[in-house]
Motif scaffolding. Structure first.
Motif: not given
Length: 552
Positions: A270-278
Motif C-alpha cells: 500500500l502506497l500513501v502520500n503523506p504530504e497533503p495531510r502533513m
C-alpha cells in the motif's frame, strides 16, 4: 507612569516566542500527521489484505471440491456423454462464483470440458499441458500460477487441482480468477495498491501500467526470459519506481506498507502520500499559533489601553469587575449542577451493564460447550448494549445542554420488549409478575426516539421493582386518546411517600439509601423534549407513572 516601555518589551518578547512556537508547532504537527498516516495506512492495509485473502480462499475451494466430483471423474475415465452435462455445470458454477473460467483437462493437458464451452474463445479442445500450473498440479496435487491467458491475453490467477483415482492421475481441474473488480475498488479508494509474488513481480495492481514490473531488479539475471514471455507477455520485466539509487519500491515522498498474504510468498503493498495531510496539519498549527499571537496582541493592546485609562476609568472598571464576578458565580453554579448530574451516570447505565454481564457470562458458558453460534448472538447483544450505554450517557449531557433530535415513528411494542429484555434477569431474580399490555395496543405507533423512550421505561420499571417486595406485581398498560398514547407502569408497592411527592421531579429527591434522585428528573426531561410528559400518581394499591407520548 515611568514603566510605559514595559508593554513594548513584552510585545517583542511575545513576537519572538511566537516565531519559536511556530517552528516547534511545524515540527510537532508534521510528526503527528506522519504518525497518523502510518497508523491509518496500516489499518487500511489490513482491511485490504483480509478482503483479498477472503476472495482467494473462496476460489481455492472450487477446484478441490470438483476434483472429487463423480461426473468429473466419469468424463476423465471415458464417459463422453458426461461432457455436455459437465459443460453446463461448470458454466453455472463460474457464473455463481464469479470465476473467469473453470475447465477440466485430461492427464495430457487436453481440455475436455469448460465453462466457456459455448463461446468462440472456448478452452475445449485446447491443450494446456505446457502450463506450469498443470505440470505442478500433476506432480504435487495442487498449484497456482498468475499469468496472461493464452487466448484472452487477460491476466489472472490459475488455481489447479489434480484429479486422481487411487494412485492414478486422471487429469487436472483448473479455475481462472480475474481481479478487475478488486483493482477497480482499489483505484477508487487508495493512491496505490499492488500485489507481488515471491519473486517481486507485480501481479494485481490499482495501476495497470505497473503490472508485470519487478520490485527486485537485482534478480533479473536469474529469471527465465522464455518463461516470463509465456507467463507475462514480456521477456524482460521493467523495474517499478526505478530511483537514482537503483532501488525500488516507492519514491521517497511516499509511505509504503507491506503485508504478507496467501498464496505463500505473495505480499500486498500500500502506497500513501503523506504530504497533503502533513501540509494540512502544518497549516492548522500555524493558524493556531497566529491566532494565539493575535489574541496576545489584543491582550497587550488592552493592557496598554487599561494603563492609560485606569485613572479616569476606575469606577467603570469596578463595575465591570463586579459584573464579571457575578457571571463567574452563575457559571460556577451551572458547572456544579452539571457535575452533580454526571455523577449519577452509574444509576442510569446500571441496567444495560447488568445485562451485558449476563450476556458475557452466558457467552462464556456457551463457548465452553462449543455452541459458538449461540455465543456469537450473546456477544452481538453486548455490542448493541454498549451502543445503548452511549446513548444513555449522551442523555446525561443533554440534561444540561439541550440539543434537538428528530423523532421518528416506532411501535410501542419494540420499546417495551427492549426494556423487558434489559431487565429480564432482575425481574426473574426478584420474582415479580409483570403483566404486559394488550398486544394490539402495543403495536400503536408513536413519534419518539427509541433509545430515550426505552430509557424512561427502564427507569420506571426499575423504580417499580425497588418499590415492590419480592414476588410483587407490576402492570404495564396502554391507553389512547386522539393525539397521545399513555404508557403506564403501576406497582403494588407502598406508593409515593407524601413527604417527597411535591418535589418528586426535582434533582436529588429520593427515598432510596443509595439513590441520587436523578432518574425521574432525567426521565421527565426526556419526555418533555419528545413533546410528551411524565405523570406520577399514588394510591392505596401502589404508585402509577404514566408516560404521555405523541402518537404518530
Amino acid at each position: 507612569m515611568g514603566n510605559w516601555y514595559l508593554p513594548g518589551i513584552a510585545g517583542l518578547a511575545m513576537l519572538l516566542i511566537g516565531l519559536l512556537a511556530m517552528l516547534a508547532v511545524d515540527r510537532a504537527t508534521r510528526a503527528a500527521a506522519l504518525d497518523e498516516v502510518q497508523t491509518t495506512a496500516a489499518g487500511d492495509l489490513a482491511i485490504l489484505a483480509a478482503g483479498l485473502e477472503s476472495e482467494l480462499d473462496k476460489f481455492s475451494l472450487v477446484p478441490r471440491v470438483l476434483a472429487a466430483d463423480p461426473e468429473v471423474r466419469a468424463l476423465l475415465q471415458g464417459e463422453a456423454r458426461q461432457q455436455p452435462v459437465l459443460n453446463r455445470r461448470l458454466a453455472d458454477l463460474a457464473a455463481q462464483t464469479g470465476a473467469s473460467a473453470i475447465y477440466l483437462m485430461d492427464s495430457s493437458g487436453l481440455t475436455l470440458a469448460a465453462s466457456n464451452w459455448n463461446l468462440p474463445t472456448t478452452f475445449v479442445g485446447s491443450n494446456y499441458g505446457f502450463r506450469s500450473y498443470f505440470s505442478e498440479a500433476v506432480a504435487r496435487g495442487s498449484s497456482s500460477e498468475f499469468a496472461l491467458g493464452t487466448v484472452s491475453r487477460r491476466p489472472g490467477l490459475y488455481i489447479a487441482q489434480r484429479v486422481q483415482s487411487g494412485t492414478t492421475t486422471l487429469g487436472v481441474i483448473a479455475l481462472k480468477v480475474e481481479f478487475d473488480a478488486i483493482e477497480e475498488s482499489w483505484r477508487e479508494a487508495q493512491e496505490g495498491v499492488f500485489v507481488t509474488d515471491a519473486d517481486g513481480v507485480v501481479l494485481i495492481t490499482s495501476n495497470p501500467e505497473w503490472r508485470f514490473h519487478t520490485t527486485r531488479p537485482d534478480s533479473a539475471e536469474a529469471r527465465d526470459p522464455a518463461q516470463d514471455g509465456l507467463r507475462f507477455g514480456r521477456t524482460s520485466l521493467p523495474t517499478l519506481f526505478q530511483g537514482s539509487d537503483g532501488k525500488a519500491p516507492a519514491a521517497d515522498a511516499l509511505i509504503e506498507k507491506i503485508q504478507p498474504i496467501s498464496p505463500e510468498g505473495w505480499e500486498l503493498h500500500l502506497l500513501v502520500n503523506p504530504e497533503p495531510r502533513m501540509a494540512a496539519a502544518v497549516a492548522s498549527g500555524r493558524l493556531m499559533v497566529l491566532s494565539g499571537l493575535i489574541l496576545a496582541a489584543l491582550l497587550l493592546g488592552g493592557l496598554i489601553w487599561w494603563l492609560r485609562r485606569r485613572e479616569v476609568q476606575s469606577e467603570l472598571l469596578l463595575a465591570e469587575q463586579t459584573s464579571m464576578l457575578r457571571d463567574q458565580l452563575l457559571q460556577a453554579n451551572r458547572l456544579a449542577t452539571l457535575g452533580q448530574v454526571t455523577a449519577g451516570i452509574g444509576h442510569e447505565i446500571r441496567q444495560p451493564v447488568a445485562a451485558m454481564r449476563v450476556f458475557a457470562e452466558n457467552g462464556e458458558r456457551l463457548l465452553a460447550k462449543g455452541e459458538s453460534s449461540a455465543a456469537s448472538e450473546n456477544f452481538a447483544k453486548i455490542v448493541a448494549l454498549t451502543a445503548k450505554i452511549g446513548q444513555i450517557t449522551e442523555e446525561l449531557l443533554r440534561f444540561s445542554r439541550r440539543g434537538a433530535r428528530e423523532p421518528r415513528e416506532i411501535p410501542l411494542a419494540r420499546v417495551i420488549d427492549g426494556a423487558l429484555l434489559l431487565l429480564r434477569d432482575r425481574i426473574e431474580r426478584h420474582g415479580a409478575a409483570v403483566v404486559r399490555p394488550d398486544p394490539q395496543l402495543a403495536q400503536t405507533m408513536v413519534r419518539a426516539e427509541h433509545v430515550r423512550l426505552e430509557q424512561v421505561l427502564v427507569n420506571l420499571l426499575q423504580n417499580a421493582l425497588d418499590a415492590t417486595a419480592p414476588g410483587g406485581a407490576i402492570a404495564i398498560d396502554i391507553a389512547l386518546d386522539a393525539d397521545r398514547c399513555f404508557l403506564t407502569v403501576a406497582d403494588n408497592g407502598g406508593g409515593i411517600d407524601p413527604a417527597v411527592q411535591a418535589t418528586l421531579f426535582q434533582p436529588f429527591t429520593t427515598t432510596k439509601e443509595e439513590g441520587l434522585g436523578l432518574g425521574l428528573v432525567i426521565s421527565l426531561d426526556i419526555m418533555r423534549s419528545l413533546g410528551g410528559d411524565l405523570i406520577a400518581e399514588s394510591g392505596p394499591d401502589g404508585a402509577r407513572f404514566t408516560m404521555a407520548i405523541p402518537r404518530a
